[in-house]
Write a protein that holds these residues in place. Structure first.
Motif, PDB file in Angstrom:
ATOM      1  N   LEU A 129      10.663  21.635  22.614  1.00  0.00           N
ATOM      2  CA  LEU A 129      10.265  20.520  21.751  1.00  0.00           C
ATOM      3  C   LEU A 129      11.319  20.221  20.693  1.00  0.00           C
ATOM      4  O   LEU A 129      11.310  19.137  20.103  1.00  0.00           O
ATOM      5  CB  LEU A 129       8.924  20.826  21.074  1.00  0.00           C
ATOM      6  N   ARG A 130      12.181  21.214  20.440  1.00  0.00           N
ATOM      7  CA  ARG A 130      13.270  21.058  19.462  1.00  0.00           C
ATOM      8  C   ARG A 130      12.738  20.538  18.122  1.00  0.00           C
ATOM      9  O   ARG A 130      13.139  19.495  17.625  1.00  0.00           O
ATOM     10  CB  ARG A 130      14.349  20.121  20.002  1.00  0.00           C
ATOM     11  N   ILE A 131      11.823  21.296  17.563  1.00  0.00           N
ATOM     12  CA  ILE A 131      11.238  20.924  16.277  1.00  0.00           C
ATOM     13  C   ILE A 131      12.309  20.936  15.190  1.00  0.00           C
ATOM     14  O   ILE A 131      13.314  21.629  15.302  1.00  0.00           O
ATOM     15  CB  ILE A 131      10.096  21.897  15.898  1.00  0.00           C
ATOM     16  N   PRO A 132      12.123  20.162  14.109  1.00  0.00           N
ATOM     17  CA  PRO A 132      13.104  20.153  13.012  1.00  0.00           C
ATOM     18  C   PRO A 132      13.293  21.553  12.419  1.00  0.00           C
ATOM     19  O   PRO A 132      12.318  22.292  12.224  1.00  0.00           O
ATOM     20  CB  PRO A 132      12.472  19.199  11.987  1.00  0.00           C
ATOM     21  N   LEU A 133      14.538  21.897  12.180  1.00  0.00           N
ATOM     22  CA  LEU A 133      14.919  23.196  11.607  1.00  0.00           C
ATOM     23  C   LEU A 133      14.528  24.368  12.509  1.00  0.00           C
ATOM     24  O   LEU A 133      14.471  25.515  12.069  1.00  0.00           O
ATOM     25  CB  LEU A 133      14.290  23.393  10.220  1.00  0.00           C
ATOM     26  N   GLY A 134      14.258  24.079  13.773  1.00  0.00           N
ATOM     27  CA  GLY A 134      13.853  25.133  14.691  1.00  0.00           C
ATOM     28  C   GLY A 134      14.928  26.183  14.886  1.00  0.00           C
ATOM     29  O   GLY A 134      14.634  27.380  14.938  1.00  0.00           O
ATOM     30  N   LYS A 135      16.199  25.742  14.977  1.00  0.00           N
ATOM     31  CA  LYS A 135      17.285  26.694  15.162  1.00  0.00           C
ATOM     32  C   LYS A 135      17.449  27.596  13.948  1.00  0.00           C
ATOM     33  O   LYS A 135      17.731  28.792  14.082  1.00  0.00           O
ATOM     34  CB  LYS A 135      18.592  25.951  15.437  1.00  0.00           C
ATOM     35  N   TRP A 136      17.267  27.035  12.750  1.00  0.00           N
ATOM     36  CA  TRP A 136      17.370  27.847  11.533  1.00  0.00           C
ATOM     37  C   TRP A 136      16.220  28.839  11.441  1.00  0.00           C
ATOM     38  O   TRP A 136      16.391  29.965  10.996  1.00  0.00           O
ATOM     39  CB  TRP A 136      17.407  26.951  10.300  1.00  0.00           C
ATOM     40  N   PHE A 137      15.052  28.396  11.855  1.00  0.00           N
ATOM     41  CA  PHE A 137      13.892  29.299  11.863  1.00  0.00           C
ATOM     42  C   PHE A 137      14.115  30.449  12.837  1.00  0.00           C
ATOM     43  O   PHE A 137      13.815  31.610  12.531  1.00  0.00           O
ATOM     44  CB  PHE A 137      12.639  28.515  12.251  1.00  0.00           C
ATOM     45  N   TYR A 138      14.684  30.126  13.994  1.00  0.00           N
ATOM     46  CA  TYR A 138      14.962  31.166  14.985  1.00  0.00           C
ATOM     47  C   TYR A 138      16.036  32.126  14.473  1.00  0.00           C
ATOM     48  O   TYR A 138      15.942  33.344  14.676  1.00  0.00           O
ATOM     49  CB  TYR A 138      15.412  30.521  16.294  1.00  0.00           C
ATOM     50  N   LEU A 139      17.036  31.591  13.796  1.00  0.00           N
ATOM     51  CA  LEU A 139      18.076  32.445  13.222  1.00  0.00           C
ATOM     52  C   LEU A 139      17.489  33.389  12.176  1.00  0.00           C
ATOM     53  O   LEU A 139      17.857  34.575  12.108  1.00  0.00           O
ATOM     54  CB  LEU A 139      19.173  31.585  12.596  1.00  0.00           C
ATOM     55  N   LEU A 140      16.546  32.884  11.379  1.00  0.00           N
ATOM     56  CA  LEU A 140      15.883  33.729  10.382  1.00  0.00           C
ATOM     57  C   LEU A 140      15.105  34.850  11.058  1.00  0.00           C
ATOM     58  O   LEU A 140      15.103  35.998  10.587  1.00  0.00           O
ATOM     59  CB  LEU A 140      14.954  32.876   9.517  1.00  0.00           C
ATOM     60  N   LEU A 141      14.452  34.541  12.167  1.00  0.00           N
ATOM     61  CA  LEU A 141      13.725  35.565  12.913  1.00  0.00           C
ATOM     62  C   LEU A 141      14.678  36.640  13.439  1.00  0.00           C
ATOM     63  O   LEU A 141      14.366  37.833  13.400  1.00  0.00           O
ATOM     64  CB  LEU A 141      12.963  34.934  14.074  1.00  0.00           C
ATOM     65  N   TYR A 146      13.136  32.916  28.231  1.00  0.00           N
ATOM     66  CA  TYR A 146      12.614  32.206  29.400  1.00  0.00           C
ATOM     67  C   TYR A 146      12.739  30.697  29.237  1.00  0.00           C
ATOM     68  O   TYR A 146      13.217  29.999  30.141  1.00  0.00           O
ATOM     69  CB  TYR A 146      11.141  32.562  29.643  1.00  0.00           C
ATOM     70  N   PHE A 147      12.318  30.184  28.086  1.00  0.00           N
ATOM     71  CA  PHE A 147      12.274  28.735  27.919  1.00  0.00           C
ATOM     72  C   PHE A 147      13.668  28.103  27.904  1.00  0.00           C
ATOM     73  O   PHE A 147      13.799  26.915  28.210  1.00  0.00           O
ATOM     74  CB  PHE A 147      11.512  28.378  26.640  1.00  0.00           C
ATOM     75  N   THR A 148      14.692  28.861  27.548  1.00  0.00           N
ATOM     76  CA  THR A 148      16.046  28.311  27.605  1.00  0.00           C
ATOM     77  C   THR A 148      16.502  28.060  29.045  1.00  0.00           C
ATOM     78  O   THR A 148      17.415  27.257  29.277  1.00  0.00           O
ATOM     79  CB  THR A 148      17.058  29.260  26.931  1.00  0.00           C
ATOM     80  N   THR A 149      15.877  28.743  30.004  1.00  0.00           N
ATOM     81  CA  THR A 149      16.232  28.553  31.417  1.00  0.00           C
ATOM     82  C   THR A 149      15.250  27.650  32.140  1.00  0.00           C
ATOM     83  O   THR A 149      15.442  27.361  33.326  1.00  0.00           O
ATOM     84  CB  THR A 149      16.283  29.914  32.138  1.00  0.00           C
ATOM     85  N   ALA A 150      14.190  27.220  31.463  1.00  0.00           N
ATOM     86  CA  ALA A 150      13.206  26.341  32.102  1.00  0.00           C
ATOM     87  C   ALA A 150      13.816  24.952  32.297  1.00  0.00           C
ATOM     88  O   ALA A 150      14.375  24.376  31.364  1.00  0.00           O
ATOM     89  CB  ALA A 150      11.956  26.251  31.239  1.00  0.00           C
ATOM     90  N   PRO A 151      13.745  24.388  33.488  1.00  0.00           N
ATOM     91  CA  PRO A 151      14.330  23.060  33.743  1.00  0.00           C
ATOM     92  C   PRO A 151      13.682  21.984  32.871  1.00  0.00           C
ATOM     93  O   PRO A 151      12.450  21.894  32.798  1.00  0.00           O
ATOM     94  CB  PRO A 151      14.043  22.819  35.230  1.00  0.00           C
ATOM     95  N   GLU A 152      14.505  21.178  32.219  1.00  0.00           N
ATOM     96  CA  GLU A 152      13.971  20.096  31.398  1.00  0.00           C
ATOM     97  C   GLU A 152      13.296  19.019  32.244  1.00  0.00           C
ATOM     98  O   GLU A 152      12.476  18.249  31.745  1.00  0.00           O
ATOM     99  CB  GLU A 152      15.093  19.479  30.572  1.00  0.00           C
ATOM    100  N   GLU A 153      13.646  18.982  33.530  1.00  0.00           N
ATOM    101  CA  GLU A 153      13.031  17.991  34.414  1.00  0.00           C
ATOM    102  C   GLU A 153      11.518  18.173  34.505  1.00  0.00           C
ATOM    103  O   GLU A 153      10.783  17.214  34.739  1.00  0.00           O
ATOM    104  CB  GLU A 153      13.638  18.075  35.823  1.00  0.00           C
ATOM    105  N   LEU A 154      11.062  19.407  34.315  1.00  0.00           N
ATOM    106  CA  LEU A 154       9.619  19.646  34.360  1.00  0.00           C
ATOM    107  C   LEU A 154       8.913  18.912  33.236  1.00  0.00           C
ATOM    108  O   LEU A 154       7.871  18.278  33.441  1.00  0.00           O
ATOM    109  CB  LEU A 154       9.350  21.151  34.263  1.00  0.00           C
ATOM    110  N   SER A 155       9.478  19.004  32.033  1.00  0.00           N
ATOM    111  CA  SER A 155       8.876  18.305  30.893  1.00  0.00           C
ATOM    112  C   SER A 155       8.978  16.797  31.065  1.00  0.00           C
ATOM    113  O   SER A 155       8.042  16.046  30.725  1.00  0.00           O
ATOM    114  CB  SER A 155       9.564  18.747  29.593  1.00  0.00           C
TER     115      SER A 155
END
Length: 275
Positions: free
Chosen positions: A97-109, A159-168
């Motif tokens: 879904l690429r939510i806003p600030l999602g990458k920064w939140f993941y980096l914090l985790l 897992y979700f990084t390898t999920a094909p975007e075509e499915l969504s």
């Protein structure tokens, strides 16, 4: 298998044998010590001339295994399903879904994974005390869910990084929203990763030792591993009963692993491939 292939695999075989012996020998030593007469001080791997199998019955009654088993099951059922579901939803939101600030939140985790567990014990104790949840299983379940989140989200994001975007995209064309696509498409396809994460979290929660000692005073409300300290404090001078009690407290985890060894290995490999 030809000689050349055998030579190439020999270091791996030796490593596996050494690792197996390193894991099995301590358990055998504990078993021989647990079968010795009570009050004695067994040493080494010598099998007792008259094994005292009733030591396990005595340790079972002393350690109150039935009550601890029920408590551990309650804690595991409160932690594992909720943690797996939240982690899957968070990883889906961050990755697809690429939510806003999602990458920064993941980096914090990811940064929290480098934080020593002991550092958060005191603040966590104060928080649970402020909520009035000390000496309760709920007061242990909630922190375990939170502490498991960084690793769980990291695992599911693989897992979700390898999920094909075509499915969504196909789901959107069919009129399915993000929530429907998650439940109907991505979650069923993520079963191998979900299974491996659930198994890892089961072992982690079942063997949780330090946190139950800090947050719960009643040994009957702790995990089986957390109650080992109380058993040791009462029978630390009786090496035989201590070993028998430790083996009984370890038995559920060993039995589950032996029964699900094939599924556990497959789930880990599938999760690793997805990553």
């Amino acid at each position: 298998m030809n000689t050349r292939t055998l030579r190439s695999r020999l270091p791996g075989i030796i490593l596996i044998v050494v690792a197996g012996l390193y894991s099995v020998i301590p358990l055998i030593s504990m078993l021989t010590a647990a079968l010795a007469p009570q009050g004695s001080f067994p040493s080494g791997l010598s099998w007792p001339a008259h094994p005292q199998w009733h030591n396990f019955v005595d340790a079972f009654n002393i350690a109150n295994i039935t009550t601890l088993l029920k408590s551990s099951i309650i804690i595991v059922l409160g932690v594992v399903p909720i943690s797996v579901l939240i982690a899957a939803m968070a990883a889906y939101a961050i990755t697809l879904l690429r939510i806003p600030l999602g990458k920064w939140f993941y980096l914090l985790l990811l940064l929290t994974l480098t934080l020593p567990f002991e550092v958060v014990i005191v603040p966590l104790y104060q928080q649970i005390k402020g909520l009035g949840l000390l000496d309760s299983q709920l007061g242990l379940i909630l922190p375990l869910i939170g502490l498991n989140m960084p690793f769980a989200i990291f695992w599911m994001r693989a897992y979700f990084t390898t999920a094909p975007e075509e499915l969504s995209e196909a789901a959107q064309v069919d009129g399915a929203g993000a929530w429907t696509a998650f439940w109907r498409i991505h979650l069923p396809l993520a079963r191998p990763s979900l299974a491996s994460l659930a198994l890892l979290m089961f072992l982690s929660t079942w063997n949780q030792f330090l946190l139950p000692l800090v947050l719960i005073n009643d040994p009957n409300k702790r995990t089986m591993a957390g109650a080992l300290q109380a058993f040791q404090s009462r029978y630390s001078t009786d090496v035989v009963l201590l070993n028998a009690g430790a083996l009984l407290l370890m038995a559920p985890t060993i039995i589950v692993f032996l029964l699900l060894q094939k599924q556990f290995t497959q789930a880990l490999l599938q999760g690793a491939v997805k990553g």
